[in-house]
Design a protein around this motif. Structure first.
Motif, PDB file in Angstrom:
ATOM      1  N   THR A 126      38.449  40.211 -99.935  1.00  0.00           N
ATOM      2  CA  THR A 126      37.645  41.373 -99.541  1.00  0.00           C
ATOM      3  C   THR A 126      38.098  42.626-100.266  1.00  0.00           C
ATOM      4  N   LEU A 127      39.405  42.828-100.349  1.00  0.00           N
ATOM      5  CA  LEU A 127      39.924  44.010-101.038  1.00  0.00           C
ATOM      6  C   LEU A 127      39.474  44.016-102.495  1.00  0.00           C
ATOM      7  N   GLN A 128      39.577  42.878-103.138  1.00  0.00           N
ATOM      8  CA  GLN A 128      39.204  42.804-104.551  1.00  0.00           C
ATOM      9  C   GLN A 128      37.699  43.016-104.726  1.00  0.00           C
ATOM     10  N   ARG A 129      36.907  42.448-103.833  1.00  0.00           N
ATOM     11  CA  ARG A 129      35.457  42.596-103.940  1.00  0.00           C
ATOM     12  C   ARG A 129      35.022  44.053-103.769  1.00  0.00           C
ATOM     13  N   VAL A 130      35.589  44.738-102.795  1.00  0.00           N
ATOM     14  CA  VAL A 130      35.213  46.126-102.560  1.00  0.00           C
ATOM     15  C   VAL A 130      35.712  47.018-103.691  1.00  0.00           C
ATOM     16  N   ALA A 131      36.900  46.740-104.205  1.00  0.00           N
ATOM     17  CA  ALA A 131      37.434  47.524-105.316  1.00  0.00           C
ATOM     18  C   ALA A 131      36.630  47.308-106.590  1.00  0.00           C
ATOM     19  N   GLY A 132      36.052  46.115-106.716  1.00  0.00           N
ATOM     20  CA  GLY A 132      35.272  45.811-107.901  1.00  0.00           C
ATOM     21  C   GLY A 132      36.086  45.339-109.079  1.00  0.00           C
ATOM     22  N   ALA A 133      37.378  45.149-108.871  1.00  0.00           N
ATOM     23  CA  ALA A 133      38.267  44.698-109.947  1.00  0.00           C
ATOM     24  C   ALA A 133      39.582  44.266-109.304  1.00  0.00           C
ATOM     25  N   GLY A 134      40.533  43.905-110.142  1.00  0.00           N
ATOM     26  CA  GLY A 134      41.851  43.581-109.608  1.00  0.00           C
ATOM     27  C   GLY A 134      42.306  42.178-109.947  1.00  0.00           C
ATOM     28  N   ARG A 135      43.597  41.969-109.804  1.00  0.00           N
ATOM     29  CA  ARG A 135      44.217  40.685-110.101  1.00  0.00           C
ATOM     30  C   ARG A 135      44.675  40.065-108.784  1.00  0.00           C
ATOM     31  N   ARG A 136      43.913  39.074-108.310  1.00  0.00           N
ATOM     32  CA  ARG A 136      44.106  38.558-106.958  1.00  0.00           C
ATOM     33  C   ARG A 136      45.489  37.937-106.756  1.00  0.00           C
ATOM     34  N   ASN A 137      45.950  37.168-107.717  1.00  0.00           N
ATOM     35  CA  ASN A 137      47.256  36.526-107.554  1.00  0.00           C
ATOM     36  C   ASN A 137      48.369  37.559-107.405  1.00  0.00           C
ATOM     37  N   GLU A 138      48.298  38.613-108.198  1.00  0.00           N
ATOM     38  CA  GLU A 138      49.310  39.670-108.088  1.00  0.00           C
ATOM     39  C   GLU A 138      49.180  40.407-106.759  1.00  0.00           C
ATOM     40  N   LEU A 139      47.952  40.597-106.300  1.00  0.00           N
ATOM     41  CA  LEU A 139      47.737  41.258-105.015  1.00  0.00           C
ATOM     42  C   LEU A 139      48.378  40.455-103.888  1.00  0.00           C
ATOM     43  N   VAL A 140      48.175  39.147-103.897  1.00  0.00           N
ATOM     44  CA  VAL A 140      48.769  38.287-102.872  1.00  0.00           C
ATOM     45  C   VAL A 140      50.295  38.372-102.923  1.00  0.00           C
ATOM     46  N   GLU A 141      50.857  38.370-104.120  1.00  0.00           N
ATOM     47  CA  GLU A 141      52.312  38.462-104.260  1.00  0.00           C
ATOM     48  C   GLU A 141      52.841  39.778-103.700  1.00  0.00           C
ATOM     49  N   ILE A 142      52.131  40.860-103.969  1.00  0.00           N
ATOM     50  CA  ILE A 142      52.566  42.166-103.461  1.00  0.00           C
ATOM     51  C   ILE A 142      52.560  42.189-101.933  1.00  0.00           C
ATOM     52  N   LEU A 143      51.500  41.674-101.342  1.00  0.00           N
ATOM     53  CA  LEU A 143      51.391  41.686 -99.885  1.00  0.00           C
ATOM     54  C   LEU A 143      52.405  40.751 -99.214  1.00  0.00           C
TER      55      LEU A 143
END
Length: 210
Positions: A126-143
């Motif tokens: 959801t975060l990536q979809r609303v942002a319209g961009a982003g690197r999902r694997n890195e996002l998961v690692e950060i969280l």
């Protein structure tokens, strides 16, 4: 940064970043209809709202960041992504045009992402979809990080989603110098309405308890 009148909380620590797709004038008008003074700044296809720590409302409704995090974003201003520090936690809010209500990501030091009761949650997709961009694997690692300061974690999330304003979550002292930055104060009438409503609710509760 232009201001029409002296700001009673000028220089106060800011406690979050809200990114909206609405234009500068529409977002500024929305801020004026609330109770939280904020800087409104155009940023790379988004309009950023950086609240002051203290709202113009009476106690206990003084935490500007917390109040703005829970405020509904009108459809024409959305979607919206908010990044907040609340009582030592990193909090992300998501509001979309196609779905009413706020979805939340709550992260606690040494625990990571937690599921708060009675709050709808948002995931990395959801975060990536609303942002319209982003690197999902890195996002998961950060969280999944648990030993990091909340402001640094939020800044990393903003950066990996390729959104503007990441540095402002760590140090917002330069917001006044950003191009187009404007200080927006709540309309006194709106603050009065809010305080009157709170007092009426307190009086009613006291009468019911009596």
């Amino acid at each position: 940064m232009n201001s029409r009148q002296p700001h009673p909380t000028a220089g106060a620590d800011r406690s979050g970043l809200l990114l909206l797709r609405g234009g500068l004038s529409d977002v500024s008008a929305w801020v004026r209809r609330g109770i939280v003074p904020a800087a409104v700044v155009p940023m790379e296809g988004w309009t950023a709202v950086l609240p002051e720590e203290r709202s113009f409302a009476e106690p206990p409704y003084t935490n500007g960041g917390l109040l703005l995090a829970g405020r509904h974003v009108p459809r024409k201003l959305g979607p919206g992504l908010g990044f907040w520090i609340v009582e030592g936690r990193a909090v992300i809010t998501v509001q979309t045009r196609g779905r009413r209500g706020i979805r939340w990501v709550v992260w606690e030091p040494e625990r990571g992402v937690v599921t708060p009761p009675d709050l709808p949650v948002a995931g990395p997709v959801t975060l990536q979809r609303v942002a319209g961009a982003g690197r999902r694997n890195e996002l998961v690692e950060i969280l999944h990080e648990v030993y990091v300061q909340p402001d640094r974690l939020l800044a990393a999330v903003v950066a990996v989603l390729e959104l503007p304003g990441a540095k402002l979550l760590v140090d917002a002292s330069g917001v006044a110098d950003l191009p187009g930055a404007t200080s927006v104060l709540p309309a006194p009438r709106e603050v009065g309405y809010f305080n009157d409503a709170v007092r009426d609710a307190v009086t009613l509760r006291q009468e019911l308890e009596a």
